[in-house]
Design a protein around this motif. Structure first.
Motif, PDB file in Angstrom:
ATOM      1  N   VAL A 131       0.886  -1.160   0.000  1.00 58.23           N
ATOM      2  CA  VAL A 131       0.000   0.000   0.000  1.00 58.23           C
ATOM      3  C   VAL A 131       0.922   1.208   0.000  1.00 58.23           C
ATOM      4  O   VAL A 131       1.723   1.380   0.905  1.00 58.23           O
ATOM      5  N   MET A 132       0.845   2.030  -1.030  1.00 63.56           N
ATOM      6  CA  MET A 132       1.694   3.214  -1.124  1.00 63.56           C
ATOM      7  C   MET A 132       0.817   4.442  -1.289  1.00 63.56           C
ATOM      8  O   MET A 132      -0.129   4.436  -2.066  1.00 63.56           O
ATOM      9  N   ASP A 133       1.122   5.492  -0.528  1.00 63.12           N
ATOM     10  CA  ASP A 133       0.354   6.720  -0.668  1.00 63.12           C
ATOM     11  C   ASP A 133       1.250   7.865  -1.095  1.00 63.12           C
ATOM     12  O   ASP A 133       2.456   7.846  -0.858  1.00 63.12           O
ATOM     13  N   GLY A 134       0.644   8.847  -1.768  1.00 67.14           N
ATOM     14  CA  GLY A 134       1.420   9.981  -2.245  1.00 67.14           C
ATOM     15  C   GLY A 134       0.591  10.898  -3.110  1.00 67.14           C
ATOM     16  O   GLY A 134      -0.604  11.086  -2.877  1.00 67.14           O
ATOM     17  N   ARG A 135       1.237  11.479  -4.122  1.00 65.30           N
ATOM     18  CA  ARG A 135       0.566  12.417  -5.026  1.00 65.30           C
ATOM     19  C   ARG A 135       0.399  11.838  -6.436  1.00 65.30           C
ATOM     20  O   ARG A 135      -0.497  12.231  -7.156  1.00 65.30           O
ATOM     21  N   ASP A 136       1.297  10.921  -6.806  1.00 68.30           N
ATOM     22  CA  ASP A 136       1.292  10.448  -8.200  1.00 68.30           C
ATOM     23  C   ASP A 136       1.443   8.930  -8.286  1.00 68.30           C
ATOM     24  O   ASP A 136       1.911   8.411  -9.286  1.00 68.30           O
ATOM     25  N   ILE A 137       1.019   8.232  -7.246  1.00 66.86           N
ATOM     26  CA  ILE A 137       1.236   6.778  -7.210  1.00 66.86           C
ATOM     27  C   ILE A 137       0.393   6.076  -8.274  1.00 66.86           C
ATOM     28  O   ILE A 137       0.884   5.239  -9.027  1.00 66.86           O
ATOM     29  N   GLY A 138      -0.888   6.434  -8.352  1.00 65.86           N
ATOM     30  CA  GLY A 138      -1.768   5.776  -9.312  1.00 65.86           C
ATOM     31  C   GLY A 138      -1.631   6.279 -10.727  1.00 65.86           C
ATOM     32  O   GLY A 138      -2.138   5.650 -11.666  1.00 65.86           O
ATOM     33  N   THR A 139      -0.945   7.411 -10.905  1.00 67.56           N
ATOM     34  CA  THR A 139      -0.802   7.988 -12.249  1.00 67.56           C
ATOM     35  C   THR A 139       0.587   7.795 -12.839  1.00 67.56           C
ATOM     36  O   THR A 139       0.728   7.603 -14.048  1.00 67.56           O
ATOM     37  N   ALA A 140       1.640   7.828 -11.994  1.00 69.10           N
ATOM     38  CA  ALA A 140       3.010   7.768 -12.517  1.00 69.10           C
ATOM     39  C   ALA A 140       3.817   6.588 -11.989  1.00 69.10           C
ATOM     40  O   ALA A 140       4.533   5.936 -12.752  1.00 69.10           O
ATOM     41  N   VAL A 141       3.712   6.309 -10.692  1.00 68.56           N
ATOM     42  CA  VAL A 141       4.549   5.251 -10.110  1.00 68.56           C
ATOM     43  C   VAL A 141       3.987   3.871 -10.443  1.00 68.56           C
ATOM     44  O   VAL A 141       4.704   3.006 -10.954  1.00 68.56           O
ATOM     45  N   PHE A 142       2.707   3.668 -10.147  1.00 65.75           N
ATOM     46  CA  PHE A 142       2.049   2.391 -10.446  1.00 65.75           C
ATOM     47  C   PHE A 142       0.751   2.639 -11.221  1.00 65.75           C
ATOM     48  O   PHE A 142      -0.348   2.465 -10.690  1.00 65.75           O
ATOM     49  N   PRO A 143       0.875   3.037 -12.500  1.00 59.08           N
ATOM     50  CA  PRO A 143      -0.330   3.333 -13.285  1.00 59.08           C
ATOM     51  C   PRO A 143      -1.209   2.104 -13.524  1.00 59.08           C
ATOM     52  O   PRO A 143      -2.378   2.264 -13.876  1.00 59.08           O
ATOM     53  N   HIS A 144      -0.648   0.910 -13.310  1.00 59.34           N
ATOM     54  CA  HIS A 144      -1.430  -0.317 -13.511  1.00 59.34           C
ATOM     55  C   HIS A 144      -1.843  -0.959 -12.189  1.00 59.34           C
ATOM     56  O   HIS A 144      -2.211  -2.143 -12.154  1.00 59.34           O
ATOM     57  N   ALA A 145      -1.793  -0.189 -11.093  1.00 54.86           N
ATOM     58  CA  ALA A 145      -2.212  -0.708  -9.794  1.00 54.86           C
ATOM     59  C   ALA A 145      -3.657  -1.195  -9.866  1.00 54.86           C
ATOM     60  O   ALA A 145      -4.518  -0.562 -10.498  1.00 54.86           O
ATOM     61  N   GLU A 146      -3.904  -2.324  -9.218  1.00 50.91           N
ATOM     62  CA  GLU A 146      -5.246  -2.907  -9.260  1.00 50.91           C
ATOM     63  C   GLU A 146      -6.271  -2.095  -8.480  1.00 50.91           C
ATOM     64  O   GLU A 146      -7.467  -2.118  -8.783  1.00 50.91           O
ATOM     65  N   MET A 147      -5.807  -1.391  -7.438  1.00 51.77           N
ATOM     66  CA  MET A 147      -6.720  -0.577  -6.630  1.00 51.77           C
ATOM     67  C   MET A 147      -6.129   0.824  -6.469  1.00 51.77           C
ATOM     68  O   MET A 147      -5.014   0.991  -5.990  1.00 51.77           O
ATOM     69  N   LYS A 148      -6.892   1.811  -6.933  1.00 50.15           N
ATOM     70  CA  LYS A 148      -6.461   3.206  -6.820  1.00 50.15           C
ATOM     71  C   LYS A 148      -7.529   4.002  -6.068  1.00 50.15           C
ATOM     72  O   LYS A 148      -8.715   3.870  -6.363  1.00 50.15           O
ATOM     73  N   VAL A 149      -7.069   4.809  -5.133  1.00 52.91           N
ATOM     74  CA  VAL A 149      -7.985   5.633  -4.343  1.00 52.91           C
ATOM     75  C   VAL A 149      -7.481   7.071  -4.374  1.00 52.91           C
ATOM     76  O   VAL A 149      -6.284   7.313  -4.208  1.00 52.91           O
ATOM     77  N   PHE A 150      -8.386   8.021  -4.610  1.00 49.93           N
ATOM     78  CA  PHE A 150      -8.033   9.440  -4.549  1.00 49.93           C
ATOM     79  C   PHE A 150      -8.789  10.052  -3.384  1.00 49.93           C
ATOM     80  O   PHE A 150     -10.019  10.052  -3.351  1.00 49.93           O
ATOM     81  N   VAL A 151      -8.024  10.579  -2.412  1.00 51.09           N
ATOM     82  CA  VAL A 151      -8.603  11.095  -1.168  1.00 51.09           C
ATOM     83  C   VAL A 151      -8.580  12.616  -1.158  1.00 51.09           C
ATOM     84  O   VAL A 151      -7.584  13.235  -1.544  1.00 51.09           O
ATOM     85  N   THR A 152      -9.673  13.204  -0.696  1.00 52.33           N
ATOM     86  CA  THR A 152      -9.715  14.655  -0.574  1.00 52.33           C
ATOM     87  C   THR A 152     -10.571  15.048   0.620  1.00 52.33           C
ATOM     88  O   THR A 152     -11.257  14.215   1.220  1.00 52.33           O
ATOM     89  N   ALA A 153     -10.484  16.325   0.990  1.00 53.66           N
ATOM     90  CA  ALA A 153     -11.297  16.908   2.054  1.00 53.66           C
ATOM     91  C   ALA A 153     -11.195  18.420   1.893  1.00 53.66           C
ATOM     92  O   ALA A 153     -10.343  18.921   1.153  1.00 53.66           O
TER      93      ALA A 153
END
Length: 229
Positions: A131-153
């Motif tokens: 499980v890796m969190d950051g700013r560009d994990i699902g777009t640049a680091v692991f674009p083929h990740a099976e589960m992507k979550v974008f968190v905001t508040a």
């Protein structure tokens, strides 16, 4: 069951790290805090005098010295969570200061810094089960990740969380300064030329403005089981 890669991205101080750590522990995965890695680069630059009093960065020298920066994570037996190490020295507390926070976005926007940290992150996650969190994990680091979550508040709620965190650590903090720093970081992160902060097209969106930590945890677990089971 095949172990998957989970990428959690989002704005600063929206609780990404807390939920990612809890999820990793719950499902037996490895947690990697990519934001801490950029904070380590920032701390290194500060320690080496590569960030001048006016905030400018000696980029040529920092690029030359990037091979000297090695980030690792080790499980803290007392907390049950991983601590961040810069060149084998635990810097978990040092990288969370306002001084580091105020400089981390410009450092993280440097293409050579992102390239170096992305390479380290991809090496850490090559076998899945992370499980890796950051700013560009699902777009640049692991674009083929099976589960992507974008968190905001909301800005104000995120600033209050950050302010409370600093006060709990005994650090001097001003709410307005924290809010302004948060908004500035959001702007820099979202507009940088390399791997900007943005929601991946296939990411699940979680607005946790009015959610408790247990509610967030259950939401993530439910989504994980929908995807991985």
């Amino acid at each position: 069951m095949k172990k998957i890669t989970i990428a959690i991205d989002g704005h600063s101080s929206c609780g990404k790290s807390t939920m990612a750590k809890d999820l990793a522990r719950e499902i037996g995965y490895i947690y990697i805090d990519s934001g801490a890695m950029y904070r380590c680069c920032t701390l290194f630059a500060l320690q080496q005098g590569l960030i001048l009093p006016d905030g400018s960065i000696q980029t040529d020298e920092l690029e030359r010295r990037m091979p000297e920066i090695h980030v690792s994570f080790r499980l803290n037996a007392e907390t049950g969570r991983p601590d961040t190490y810069l060149n084998d020295v635990c810097v978990e507390r040092e990288i969370r200061t306002m001084e580091v926070s105020s400089h981390v976005s410009p450092i993280a926007a440097l293409p050579f810094v992102r390239a170096a940290m992305t390479a380290q992150q991809q090496l850490m996650g090559r076998e899945g089960g992370i499980v890796m969190d950051g700013r560009d994990i699902g777009t640049a680091v692991f674009p083929h990740a099976e589960m992507k979550v974008f968190v905001t508040a909301s800005d104000e709620i995120r600033a209050q969380r950050r302010y409370d965190e600093l006060v709990a650590k005994g650090e001097a903090a001003d709410f307005q300064q924290v809010l302004e720093n948060l908004r500035e970081r959001d702007h820099i992160d979202s507009t940088r030329a390399v791997a900007p902060l943005r929601q991946a097209d296939d990411a699940l969106v979680l607005d946790n403005s009015h959610m408790t930590i247990p509610q967030q945890k259950q939401w993530l677990l439910d989504k994980f089981h929908e995807i991985a089971d």
